[in-house]
Design a protein around this motif. Structure first.
Motif, mmCIF file in Angstrom:
data_model
loop_
_atom_site.group_PDB
_atom_site.id
_atom_site.type_symbol
_atom_site.label_atom_id
_atom_site.label_comp_id
_atom_site.label_asym_id
_atom_site.label_seq_id
_atom_site.Cartn_x
_atom_site.Cartn_y
_atom_site.Cartn_z
ATOM 1 N N ARG A 13 5.487 23.710 13.901
ATOM 2 C CA ARG A 13 5.009 24.077 12.660
ATOM 3 C C ARG A 13 3.773 25.072 12.761
ATOM 4 N NH1 ARG A 13 3.111 18.848 10.590
ATOM 5 N NH2 ARG A 13 2.506 19.966 8.716
ATOM 6 N N VAL A 102 10.175 29.628 15.684
ATOM 7 C CA VAL A 102 8.930 29.494 14.687
ATOM 8 C C VAL A 102 8.058 30.720 14.822
ATOM 9 C CG1 VAL A 102 7.093 28.250 14.065
ATOM 10 C CG2 VAL A 102 9.177 26.795 15.168
ATOM 11 N N GLU A 201 3.861 27.282 5.294
ATOM 12 C CA GLU A 201 3.993 26.888 6.522
ATOM 13 C C GLU A 201 5.528 26.832 7.014
ATOM 14 O OE1 GLU A 201 2.425 22.717 7.138
ATOM 15 O OE2 GLU A 201 4.237 22.250 7.973
ATOM 16 N N SER A 203 8.688 26.329 10.040
ATOM 17 C CA SER A 203 9.381 25.634 10.938
ATOM 18 C C SER A 203 10.875 26.080 10.983
ATOM 19 C CB SER A 203 9.105 24.184 10.754
ATOM 20 O OG SER A 203 9.673 23.290 11.810
ATOM 21 N N ASP A 214 5.491 20.455 0.338
ATOM 22 C CA ASP A 214 6.698 20.104 1.128
ATOM 23 C C ASP A 214 8.128 19.855 0.286
ATOM 24 O OD1 ASP A 214 6.363 17.670 0.153
ATOM 25 O OD2 ASP A 214 6.480 16.718 2.139
#
Length: 312
Positions: A13, A102, A201, A203, A214
């Motif tokens: 991440r 990533v 963020e 990933s 999220d």
């Protein structure tokens, strides 16, 4: 840019500052990390161009075959960006390898995301199939503009092919795991389409956005926290379906195991994981003709990796 690790074998991440949206940003872009995909790249790129992808960001992990030449011949220069992406980097303090996917996805968002309304991050064995409309962007209307959309893998196995079939991937494989949300061992996950100017963020399989954290949506706009994403009630492929041609033929699957992947896992561990995934996929299968029906209805010429206009 901040790196995260939670006892992972490599960095999974990355926290970023979202780019400022360009005034005239538009369309869908795809970013992918690849290596030596000359047998598959034309069909994959042609299909996604036909369903409205405006630009391809190709992070090349040291291809030695004709993959890049095929892309340059196939796509106009203004629709293709190829970046060399060879990796052998490790975080000194943590002693962990850095995940090249990533980092590639974060790089794509930060450097190119301002120009696009949507970005998707998929592999060359994954196809985003519009179920409503003829383009990805038309089908995205079903998600009501939510900036982080999760598409569950529809996992296709060998469909009985021992060796590579003569026909295209999208027409040759029609048997998949019957339930995409059955938490198949090593064979159940998601890929995402995001508003790059909202991502905070990054990933491989999930993203966070600045306003919604999220939380993610399915293709009909149902929003859940990340830890609820694998609940059966979240499943939808009404507007968009992500077909993951995970193994292709038995022969090709064996080569996939042998050549390794973009993630720095040990070979034996990777072999075990892939083998268990195939067993999970083929334990309970269903015929899925949605892709073929789409190809026929749009007259996409997958045999020649091209597009024919519908007859008047």
């Amino acid at each position: 840019m901040r790196l995260f690790n939670r006892k992972a074998p490599f960095t999974k991440r990355i926290e970023i500052e979202p780019p400022q949206a360009g005034a005239d940003r538009s369309g869908v872009a795809i970013a992918t990390v690849l290596r030596d995909e000359e047998h598959y790249i034309a069909e994959w790129a042609s299909f996604h161009r036909a369903v409205g992808v405006r630009h391809f960001f190709i992070y090349d992990d040291g291809s030695t075959d004709h993959t890049l030449a095929i892309l340059r011949d196939l796509l106009p220069r203004e629709e293709l960006t190829i970046l060399p992406w060879r990796f052998g980097m490790r975080d000194v303090r943590m002693g962990l390898p850095l995940n090249r996917q990533v980092l590639a996805f974060a790089h794509a968002i930060l450097n190119f995301g301002a120009d696009f309304r949507w970005m998707s991050f998929i592999d060359v064995d994954e196809f985003i199939l519009p179920k409503t409309g003829r383009t990805i962007e038309e089908a995205l209307a079903g998600a009501n503009g939510f900036p982080n959309i999760s598409l569950p893998w529809h996992m296709f196995g060998t469909s009985g092919h021992k060796t590579r079939p003569a026909g295209p991937v999208t027409r040759s494989y029609t048997l998949r795991a019957a339930d995409p949300m059955s938490r198949l061992e090593n064979a159940m996950n998601f890929k995402c389409i995001v508003d790059p100017c909202a991502v905070s963020e990054v990933s491989v399989h999930h993203f966070h956005t600045r306003e919604f954290g999220d939380r993610t949506a399915n293709d009909v706009g149902q929003v859940v926290p990340l830890d609820k994403r694998k609940s059966p009630g979240f499943y939808s492929a009404r507007h968009l379906q992500l077909n993951h041609y995970y193994t292709r033929s038995e022969e090709e699957f064996a080569r996939k195991i042998e050549r390794g992947g973009v993630s720095p896992t040990l070979w034996e561990k990777r072999k075990t994981r892939l083998t268990i995934a195939l067993e999970s996929i083929e334990k309970d299968q269903a015929e899925d003709l949605a892709m073929i029906q789409f190809l026929d209805s749009t007259q996409f010429d997958s045999e020649n990796a091209g597009v024919r206009e519908r007859d008047a």
